[in-house]
Design an enzyme around this catalytic site. Sequence first.
Site, PDB file in Angstrom:
ATOM      1  N   ASP A   1      -4.113  -1.942  -5.227  1.00 35.49           N
ATOM      2  CA  ASP A   1      -3.297  -0.723  -5.206  1.00 35.49           C
ATOM      3  C   ASP A   1      -4.155   0.513  -4.938  1.00 35.49           C
ATOM      4  O   ASP A   1      -5.331   0.548  -5.309  1.00 35.49           O
ATOM      5  CB  ASP A   1      -2.550  -0.582  -6.546  1.00 35.49           C
ATOM      6  CG  ASP A   1      -1.384   0.386  -6.446  1.00 35.49           C
ATOM      7  OD1 ASP A   1      -0.912   0.651  -5.317  1.00 35.49           O
ATOM      8  OD2 ASP A   1      -0.953   0.899  -7.492  1.00 35.49           O
TER       9      ASP A   1
ATOM     10  N   HIS B   1      -4.248   1.267   4.361  1.00 32.26           N
ATOM     11  CA  HIS B   1      -4.020  -0.187   4.444  1.00 32.26           C
ATOM     12  C   HIS B   1      -5.069  -0.828   5.359  1.00 32.26           C
ATOM     13  O   HIS B   1      -5.605  -1.889   5.063  1.00 32.26           O
ATOM     14  CB  HIS B   1      -2.618  -0.486   4.980  1.00 32.26           C
ATOM     15  CG  HIS B   1      -1.512   0.034   4.108  1.00 32.26           C
ATOM     16  ND1 HIS B   1      -1.539  -0.089   2.735  1.00 32.26           N
ATOM     17  CD2 HIS B   1      -0.351   0.676   4.409  1.00 32.26           C
ATOM     18  CE1 HIS B   1      -0.438   0.462   2.234  1.00 32.26           C
ATOM     19  NE2 HIS B   1       0.292   0.931   3.219  1.00 32.26           N
TER      20      HIS B   1
ATOM     21  N   GLY C   1      -2.606   4.114  -0.173  1.00 28.47           N
ATOM     22  CA  GLY C   1      -1.958   5.343   0.288  1.00 28.47           C
ATOM     23  C   GLY C   1      -2.682   6.570  -0.234  1.00 28.47           C
ATOM     24  O   GLY C   1      -2.942   7.526   0.518  1.00 28.47           O
TER      25      GLY C   1
ATOM     26  N   TRP D   1      -5.786   6.754  -1.232  1.00 24.28           N
ATOM     27  CA  TRP D   1      -7.123   6.822  -0.613  1.00 24.28           C
ATOM     28  C   TRP D   1      -7.017   7.568   0.732  1.00 24.28           C
ATOM     29  O   TRP D   1      -7.835   8.431   1.039  1.00 24.28           O
ATOM     30  CB  TRP D   1      -7.651   5.403  -0.397  1.00 24.28           C
ATOM     31  CG  TRP D   1      -9.030   5.331   0.191  1.00 24.28           C
ATOM     32  CD1 TRP D   1     -10.215   5.277  -0.499  1.00 24.28           C
ATOM     33  CD2 TRP D   1      -9.365   5.296   1.595  1.00 24.28           C
ATOM     34  NE1 TRP D   1     -11.267   5.208   0.388  1.00 24.28           N
ATOM     35  CE2 TRP D   1     -10.779   5.217   1.676  1.00 24.28           C
ATOM     36  CE3 TRP D   1      -8.623   5.316   2.774  1.00 24.28           C
ATOM     37  CZ2 TRP D   1     -11.459   5.164   2.895  1.00 24.28           C
ATOM     38  CZ3 TRP D   1      -9.299   5.272   3.998  1.00 24.28           C
ATOM     39  CH2 TRP D   1     -10.700   5.189   4.040  1.00 24.28           C
TER      40      TRP D   1
ATOM     41  N   LEU E   1     -13.777 -21.608  -1.675  1.00 27.63           N
ATOM     42  CA  LEU E   1     -12.841 -20.723  -2.370  1.00 27.63           C
ATOM     43  C   LEU E   1     -11.392 -20.973  -1.921  1.00 27.63           C
ATOM     44  O   LEU E   1     -11.139 -21.158  -0.736  1.00 27.63           O
ATOM     45  CB  LEU E   1     -13.221 -19.268  -2.039  1.00 27.63           C
ATOM     46  CG  LEU E   1     -12.316 -18.171  -2.578  1.00 27.63           C
ATOM     47  CD1 LEU E   1     -12.572 -17.962  -4.072  1.00 27.63           C
ATOM     48  CD2 LEU E   1     -12.552 -16.854  -1.829  1.00 27.63           C
TER      49      LEU E   1
HETATM   50  C1  IPE Z   1       2.069  -3.426  -6.257  1.00 29.91           C
HETATM   51  O1  IPE Z   1       1.768  -2.149  -5.782  1.00 29.91           O
HETATM   52  C2  IPE Z   1       2.274  -4.372  -5.136  1.00 29.91           C
HETATM   53  C3  IPE Z   1       1.114  -4.616  -4.267  1.00 29.91           C
HETATM   54  C4  IPE Z   1      -0.099  -4.175  -4.425  1.00 29.91           C
HETATM   55  C5  IPE Z   1       1.392  -5.451  -3.159  1.00 29.91           C
HETATM   56  P1  IPE Z   1       2.879  -1.006  -5.687  1.00 29.91           P
HETATM   57  O2  IPE Z   1       2.161   0.236  -5.290  1.00 29.91           O
HETATM   58  O3  IPE Z   1       3.999  -1.432  -4.814  1.00 29.91           O
HETATM   59  O4  IPE Z   1       3.391  -0.940  -7.189  1.00 29.91           O
HETATM   60  P2  IPE Z   1       4.202   0.181  -7.973  1.00 29.91           P
HETATM   61  O5  IPE Z   1       5.408   0.522  -7.153  1.00 29.91           O
HETATM   62  O6  IPE Z   1       3.295   1.380  -8.105  1.00 29.91           O
HETATM   63  O7  IPE Z   1       4.508  -0.430  -9.297  1.00 29.91           O
HETATM   64  C1  IPE Z   2      -1.228  -0.935  -2.105  1.00 30.13           C
HETATM   65  O1  IPE Z   2      -1.453   0.399  -1.874  1.00 30.13           O
HETATM   66  C2  IPE Z   2      -0.821  -1.685  -0.871  1.00 30.13           C
HETATM   67  C3  IPE Z   2       0.556  -2.191  -0.885  1.00 30.13           C
HETATM   68  C4  IPE Z   2       1.411  -2.073  -1.858  1.00 30.13           C
HETATM   69  C5  IPE Z   2       0.979  -2.899   0.295  1.00 30.13           C
HETATM   70  P1  IPE Z   2      -0.276   1.450  -1.908  1.00 30.13           P
HETATM   71  O2  IPE Z   2       0.303   1.557  -0.541  1.00 30.13           O
HETATM   72  O3  IPE Z   2       0.686   1.124  -2.984  1.00 30.13           O
HETATM   73  O4  IPE Z   2      -1.063   2.783  -2.254  1.00 30.13           O
HETATM   74  P2  IPE Z   2      -0.603   3.940  -3.233  1.00 30.13           P
HETATM   75  O5  IPE Z   2      -0.283   3.316  -4.551  1.00 30.13           O
HETATM   76  O6  IPE Z   2       0.585   4.590  -2.612  1.00 30.13           O
HETATM   77  O7  IPE Z   2      -1.804   4.855  -3.309  1.00 30.13           O
HETATM   78 MG    MG Z   3       0.859   1.640  -4.949  1.00 28.97          MG
END
Ligand code: IPE
Ligand code: IPE
Ligand code: MG
Length: 254
Positions: free
Chosen positions: A26, A43, A29, A31, A137
Amino acid sequence: MALFKSSTRIIPDAPLVPRHIAMIMDGNGRWAKQRFLPRVAGHQRGVETVREMVKACRILGVEYLTLFAFSSENWRRPADEVSFLMQLFVKMLEREVGKLHEAKVRLKIVGDLSRFDEQLRRYIAEAEQLTADNDGLTLTIAANYGGRWDIMHAMQGLWKAHPEKAGDFSEEDLEPYLSMHYAPEPDLFIRTGGEQRISNFLLWQLAYTELYFTDILWPAFDQAALEVAIQSYQKRERRYGRTSEQLTGGKTDA
Ligand code: IPE
Ligand code: IPE
Ligand code: MG
């Protein structure tokens, strides 16, 4: 018969190096936002961290690495971000599978694949087939995965196979139908990006997993940060319901 010991029925070993690490990747976005870049650039950069984690786990002797790439709730995101993530997934499979195979990595994809297009499903099946006999792995990518979906899907599979036993199912009956039946339960769970929640990841399998949360955003997470997480894990006392004295051989009431 399940292949691995269930933490609620038998007390599993507590290996010094986690045998299975599950990660919620997580913070991509945020970053990107910090760098005034579009979310999708996060991503893209996050793929580098995936490569580094695979390499680090092989070096450290971790046997199973499971990465949450796309949740069943991530369809709620803007359509262009969802479509970018799908394309990135296809590109990753095209580019990386050969290299993973050379490195003896066994690749598995878990989740509800029925929502993916034909081409992506074909790539997934081919990649799994190609790497099926590798003994390095085991890398699992959870895509369109949800912990509740997993349990319901398993329950339906079990019920269809054994309708005569309905109403009398045990945990042991269900486990072979769960999507990660081929792996032991995770020893360590890591979530990057600062949130302290499970977000519908491996609900069943995390029953006795040690949880670790870090503020580091996924694209900035690296081997050194992984080693810090493992050191934290190594300081935990995995009691599985017992008392501390029972573990250390100290005085007990029994
Ligand atoms: C969790 O991240 C799912 C993945 C990393 C694939 P999200 O960014 O979607 O989670 P929430 O919405 O903050 O709980
Ligand atoms: C995790 O990063 C990737 C996916 C859920 C696919 P995010 O896209 O959720 O990044 P943030 O949480 O918005 O920073
Ligand atoms: Mg997220």
